[in-house]
Design a protein around this motif. Structure first.
Motif: not given
Ligand code: SAM
Length: 372
Positions: A147-155, A192-193, A160-163
């Motif tokens: 949750a706290r790193r989502a933007h790091e991965f998107v950037d 993620a959304a 896409r992601i499977n949780i």
């Protein structure tokens, strides 16, 4: 448990390696017969003798995990692979670039163990995303810490992601994963959304008498939030080797439970090589997927190849043989030698996983050490 490549199928690996490197092995006393590569032609792609082509590479980034799902790992964890055995970031990116540039791989899915535990993951994603043609980049994760790193991965370029989420009940979550972390997973889905990853997919494994009654609730939860839910049949890949066909919850049972609450209609043509069979829910457009690896295997359409965190190629989750890429990598092999080894290994891919065969043996490595 450690996984030294030298302990696995030395004859098979030796021949494949020898062929890839062009080393003549004929005349070695007692040596096994080399795989017959005639018929492979000179295709640059990952093709096998059953007419399938590998396009989707599953990359395990670590065998470690911060959950202890009962169907995957023992409570005390496993003997983790030593750090030196794992491919470094540079080695990993090099192998993936060979897969993309020379072997026609189009999709990369990062998994584990728990891939978020891999230091430098955003950097790996960014470097793989810079390859051309650019592969599709996805992540399979338990979501803890996402949750706290989502933007790091998107950037970094994650597409896409499977949780993984097996239950909506905190106590059942703890019973299954042996950790009290349900809020972290729910926060990961929200994040993620919110970060724009679409579709957000949920992977759920149902266990008889534990969470199988939750199938409709999980689907309602996913529909309400616009997530795509996929149920995965429990497979014989647990470290404790306690899986049993009699106990597993089958695709048929899952559909039966869902059908009491929803109208499900098969989504024709939606599978397209993907492992999930899709069903439209209440007329669509929302769908639910069932990955029936055990009762309705999809091996004939399999387009997957796998790289373990310690640099072994596997043609199937259930392979009992692996091919050691790391040795070539660290022995100064060229990109083309790596590609040839991978092609030769893929040519020998078996037609199916063989779970139904009376001689079936569960692989030595559990799911967490292969990469799910
Ligand atoms: N740690 C990450 C996660 O939880 O998604 C990635 C690795 S995990 C091995 C990938 C997926 O495999 C998860 O959805 C997990 O539930 C599933 N899985 C693990 N063991 C399994 C088994 N024995 N049968 C079916 N699915 C399994």
């Amino acid at each position: 448990m450690t996984h030294s490549p030298s302990r696995r199928c030395p004859g098979y690996i030796g021949w494949v390696t020898a062929i890839a490197l062009g080393i003549p092995r004929v005349g070695v006393s007692g040596a096994p017969v080399p795989p017959d590569l005639s018929g492979r032609g000179d295709s640059p792609y990952l093709i096998d003798r059953h007419g399938r082509r590998g396009r989707d590479l599953r990359v395990s980034l670590t065998d470690r995990c911060n959950l202890r799902c009962t169907y995957c790992m023992p409570a005390e964890g496993l003997d983790w692979q030593p750090a030196d055995d794992l491919l470094s970031d540079d080695e990993l990116v090099r192998v993936i670039s060979v897969a993309v540039h020379r072997l026609g791989i189009q999709e990369i899915r990062f998994t584990g163990g728990e891939p978020l535990l891999r230091k430098g993951l955003p950097g790996i994603i960014a470097r793989v995303g810079a390859l051309r043609p650019r592969p599709d980049l996805s992540l399979t994760t338990n979501g803890i810490g996402f949750a706290r790193r989502a933007h790091e991965f998107v950037d970094a370029g994650l597409d896409r992601i499977n949780i993984s989420l097996d239950t909506l009940d905190p106590d059942t979550f703890e019973r299954i994963t042996r950790r009290r972390r349900l809020p972290d997973v729910l926060a990961a889905l929200d994040a993620a959304a919110a970060a724009g990853l679409t579709p957000v997919k949920i992977n759920a494994v149902l266990l008889r008498g534990v969470n199988d009654h939750e199938a409709p609730d999980l689907l309602r939860f996913a529909l309400d939030r616009g997530y795509q839910l996929r149920f995965i049949e429990q497979m014989p890949l647990d470290a404790g080797h306690v899986w049993s066909r009699d106990r597993m919850v089958t695709a048929y049972e899952i559909l039966d439970r869902l059908s009491a609450h929803f109208e499900l209609t098969p989504d024709p043509g939606a599978r397209l090589g993907a492992p999930a069979e899709l069903f439209r829910v209440d007329g669509g457009p929302s769908t639910v997927g069932i990955i029936a690896s055990v009762t309705r295997p999809f091996c004939g359409d399999c387009d997957r190849t796998r790289l373990t965190a310690d640099g072994q190629i596997r043609t199937c989750l259930f392979s009992r043989a692996e091919t050691d890429l790391r040795a070539i990598l660290r022995g100064g092999g060229t990109d083309e030698q790596i590609a040839r080894l991978w092609r030769a290994t893929t040519w020998g891919k078996l037609p199916g996983h063989g779970i139904d065969d009376p001689t079936f043996l569960q692989p030595d490595r559990p799911m967490s050490a292969i990469g799910g």
